[in-house]
Design a protein around this motif. Structure first.
Motif, PDB file in Angstrom:
ATOM      1  N   ARG A  15       0.830  -1.213   0.000  1.00  0.00           N
ATOM      2  CA  ARG A  15       0.000   0.000   0.000  1.00  0.00           C
ATOM      3  C   ARG A  15       0.863   1.262   0.000  1.00  0.00           C
ATOM      4  O   ARG A  15       0.569   2.225  -0.698  1.00  0.00           O
ATOM      5  CB  ARG A  15      -0.932   0.015   1.215  1.00  0.00           C
ATOM      6  N   PHE A  16       1.937   1.246   0.794  1.00  0.00           N
ATOM      7  CA  PHE A  16       2.840   2.398   0.823  1.00  0.00           C
ATOM      8  C   PHE A  16       3.508   2.584  -0.537  1.00  0.00           C
ATOM      9  O   PHE A  16       3.641   3.707  -1.030  1.00  0.00           O
ATOM     10  CB  PHE A  16       3.903   2.231   1.899  1.00  0.00           C
ATOM     11  N   TRP A  18       2.377   1.618  -3.454  1.00  0.00           N
ATOM     12  CA  TRP A  18       1.348   2.074  -4.394  1.00  0.00           C
ATOM     13  C   TRP A  18       1.066   3.564  -4.182  1.00  0.00           C
ATOM     14  O   TRP A  18       0.919   4.317  -5.139  1.00  0.00           O
ATOM     15  CB  TRP A  18       0.084   1.239  -4.229  1.00  0.00           C
ATOM     16  N   ALA A  19       1.008   3.993  -2.914  1.00  0.00           N
ATOM     17  CA  ALA A  19       0.781   5.409  -2.611  1.00  0.00           C
ATOM     18  C   ALA A  19       1.929   6.256  -3.156  1.00  0.00           C
ATOM     19  O   ALA A  19       1.699   7.350  -3.699  1.00  0.00           O
ATOM     20  CB  ALA A  19       0.637   5.617  -1.099  1.00  0.00           C
ATOM     21  N   GLY A  20       3.154   5.764  -3.051  1.00  0.00           N
ATOM     22  CA  GLY A  20       4.300   6.491  -3.591  1.00  0.00           C
ATOM     23  C   GLY A  20       4.230   6.611  -5.095  1.00  0.00           C
ATOM     24  O   GLY A  20       4.519   7.669  -5.667  1.00  0.00           O
ATOM     25  N   LYS A  22       1.478   6.519  -6.920  1.00  0.00           N
ATOM     26  CA  LYS A  22       0.394   7.465  -7.235  1.00  0.00           C
ATOM     27  C   LYS A  22       0.856   8.905  -7.029  1.00  0.00           C
ATOM     28  O   LYS A  22       0.535   9.785  -7.830  1.00  0.00           O
ATOM     29  CB  LYS A  22      -0.845   7.170  -6.392  1.00  0.00           C
ATOM     30  N   THR A  23       1.644   9.141  -5.990  1.00  0.00           N
ATOM     31  CA  THR A  23       2.138  10.485  -5.719  1.00  0.00           C
ATOM     32  C   THR A  23       3.012  10.984  -6.857  1.00  0.00           C
ATOM     33  O   THR A  23       2.846  12.110  -7.341  1.00  0.00           O
ATOM     34  CB  THR A  23       2.937  10.521  -4.397  1.00  0.00           C
ATOM     35  N   LYS A  26       0.915  11.782  -9.939  1.00  0.00           N
ATOM     36  CA  LYS A  26       0.083  12.980  -9.792  1.00  0.00           C
ATOM     37  C   LYS A  26       0.892  14.271  -9.735  1.00  0.00           C
ATOM     38  O   LYS A  26       0.476  15.289 -10.279  1.00  0.00           O
ATOM     39  CB  LYS A  26      -0.749  12.896  -8.506  1.00  0.00           C
TER      40      LYS A  26
END
Length: 124
Positions: A15-16, A18-20, A22-23, A26
């Motif tokens: 999850r971390f 994936w969040a990175g 996505k960041t 974006k």
């Protein structure tokens, strides 16, 4: 450590990660530019029916460019966090990190010309 706890840690780690990802997609315009180039190259790859080896080389090259861009973004953010005010040493660090991306991008263009050049010439 039991198996269920290890699985939960893996899921949280994913999850971390994936969040990175996505960041960076974006917030980093250069990464977005590289993704646009990736879409064009992949489209050309299908159009020219690349061989398995050609796909491997192209995908490894794309991956290298994206990875170096992400590392560059991390270095820039770390340096801005450590030293928010202008510092010539920080500028040099960030410039060198950007230079890594530039060298990788130049190599990717050369690889693209080597793979796609002959195919494009056949169309002409």
């Amino acid at each position: 450590m039991n198996l269920a706890l290890k699985d939960k840690k893996r899921i949280v780690g994913f999850r971390f990660a994936w969040a990175g990802l996505k960041t960076v997609v974006k917030k980093e315009s250069n990464f977005q530019l590289h993704l646009t180039a990736t879409a064009i190259v992949v489209t050309l790859g299908f159009f020219f029916k690349l061989s398995l080896i050609e796909w491997a080389v192209i995908l490894l090259t794309i991956g290298l460019v994206l990875i170096t861009e992400m590392i560059n973004s991390v270095i820039e953010r770390i340096m801005d966090f450590i030293q928010p005010d202008y510092d010539e040493r920080v500028k040099e660090i960030k410039d060198i990190a950007a230079g890594v991306v530039l060298v990788t991008a130049i190599i990717s263009v050369v690889v693209g010309v080597l793979i796609f050049g002959p195919k494009i010439m056949q169309l002409l």
